[in-house]
Design a protein around this motif. Sequence first.
Motif, mmCIF file in Angstrom:
data_model
loop_
_atom_site.group_PDB
_atom_site.id
_atom_site.type_symbol
_atom_site.label_atom_id
_atom_site.label_comp_id
_atom_site.label_asym_id
_atom_site.label_seq_id
_atom_site.Cartn_x
_atom_site.Cartn_y
_atom_site.Cartn_z
ATOM 1 N N MET A 259 -25.043 53.859 -16.508
ATOM 2 C CA MET A 259 -23.679 53.506 -16.848
ATOM 3 C C MET A 259 -22.682 54.307 -16.019
ATOM 4 N N LYS A 260 -22.946 55.606 -15.847
ATOM 5 C CA LYS A 260 -22.052 56.441 -15.049
ATOM 6 C C LYS A 260 -22.066 56.008 -13.590
ATOM 7 N N LEU A 261 -23.220 55.548 -13.120
ATOM 8 C CA LEU A 261 -23.331 55.087 -11.740
ATOM 9 C C LEU A 261 -22.489 53.839 -11.505
ATOM 10 N N LYS A 262 -22.496 52.923 -12.468
ATOM 11 C CA LYS A 262 -21.701 51.701 -12.336
ATOM 12 C C LYS A 262 -20.206 52.018 -12.328
ATOM 13 N N ILE A 263 -19.788 52.952 -13.170
ATOM 14 C CA ILE A 263 -18.374 53.337 -13.209
ATOM 15 C C ILE A 263 -17.978 54.025 -11.902
ATOM 16 N N LEU A 264 -18.847 54.900 -11.392
ATOM 17 C CA LEU A 264 -18.575 55.571 -10.126
ATOM 18 C C LEU A 264 -18.498 54.577 -8.973
ATOM 19 N N LEU A 265 -19.411 53.599 -8.954
ATOM 20 C CA LEU A 265 -19.393 52.578 -7.908
ATOM 21 C C LEU A 265 -18.136 51.721 -8.002
ATOM 22 N N LEU A 266 -17.741 51.355 -9.217
ATOM 23 C CA LEU A 266 -16.526 50.565 -9.408
ATOM 24 C C LEU A 266 -15.288 51.337 -8.967
ATOM 25 N N LEU A 267 -15.198 52.611 -9.295
ATOM 26 C CA LEU A 267 -14.062 53.424 -8.868
ATOM 27 C C LEU A 267 -14.023 53.585 -7.354
ATOM 28 N N THR A 268 -15.185 53.727 -6.732
ATOM 29 C CA THR A 268 -15.241 53.851 -5.277
ATOM 30 C C THR A 268 -14.768 52.571 -4.606
ATOM 31 N N ILE A 269 -15.249 51.431 -5.070
ATOM 32 C CA ILE A 269 -14.840 50.150 -4.491
ATOM 33 C C ILE A 269 -13.350 49.922 -4.688
ATOM 34 N N CYS A 270 -12.833 50.241 -5.876
ATOM 35 C CA CYS A 270 -11.397 50.059 -6.132
ATOM 36 C C CYS A 270 -10.552 50.966 -5.250
ATOM 37 N N SER A 271 -10.974 52.209 -5.075
ATOM 38 C CA SER A 271 -10.179 53.115 -4.248
ATOM 39 C C SER A 271 -10.210 52.713 -2.783
ATOM 40 N N ILE A 272 -11.352 52.222 -2.312
ATOM 41 C CA ILE A 272 -11.415 51.761 -0.923
ATOM 42 C C ILE A 272 -10.554 50.525 -0.733
#
Length: 130
Positions: free
Chosen positions: A1-14
Amino acid sequence: MKLKILLLLTICSISLSLFVPAGRAENLSDWRGVLEKGAFNMGYNTDDVSSPDNVISIVIKAFLSFLGVLFLILMIYGGFLWMTARGNEAQVTKSKDLMTAAVIGLIIVLLSYAISNFVISSLGKETLSI
């Protein structure tokens, strides 16, 4: 779950960082100059933006650049899945398939960029000139 949130935040910031202008505008009338300066710094021709071939080429280049970044993120995600597989053959196979699809997609995007650049630069000037 933490990995999905981290991936989503990374994609949004990029993706949000792609839309940050290259300067600062004091009011709304200054935005055109800021955007033109940013487009010029990225290599776009800002002399005649209203011509159809320039508008088409800018839209195609922006769309293909976005797709290239998307396939690169998929490639990194596939590598991450492979590194965290811990010997699970199903996950290794899934990550290999994802990385293969990402490489094929990246090759298609690069070839379509080359073809569209050729068509816009050489044939577009002859057919779209007014």
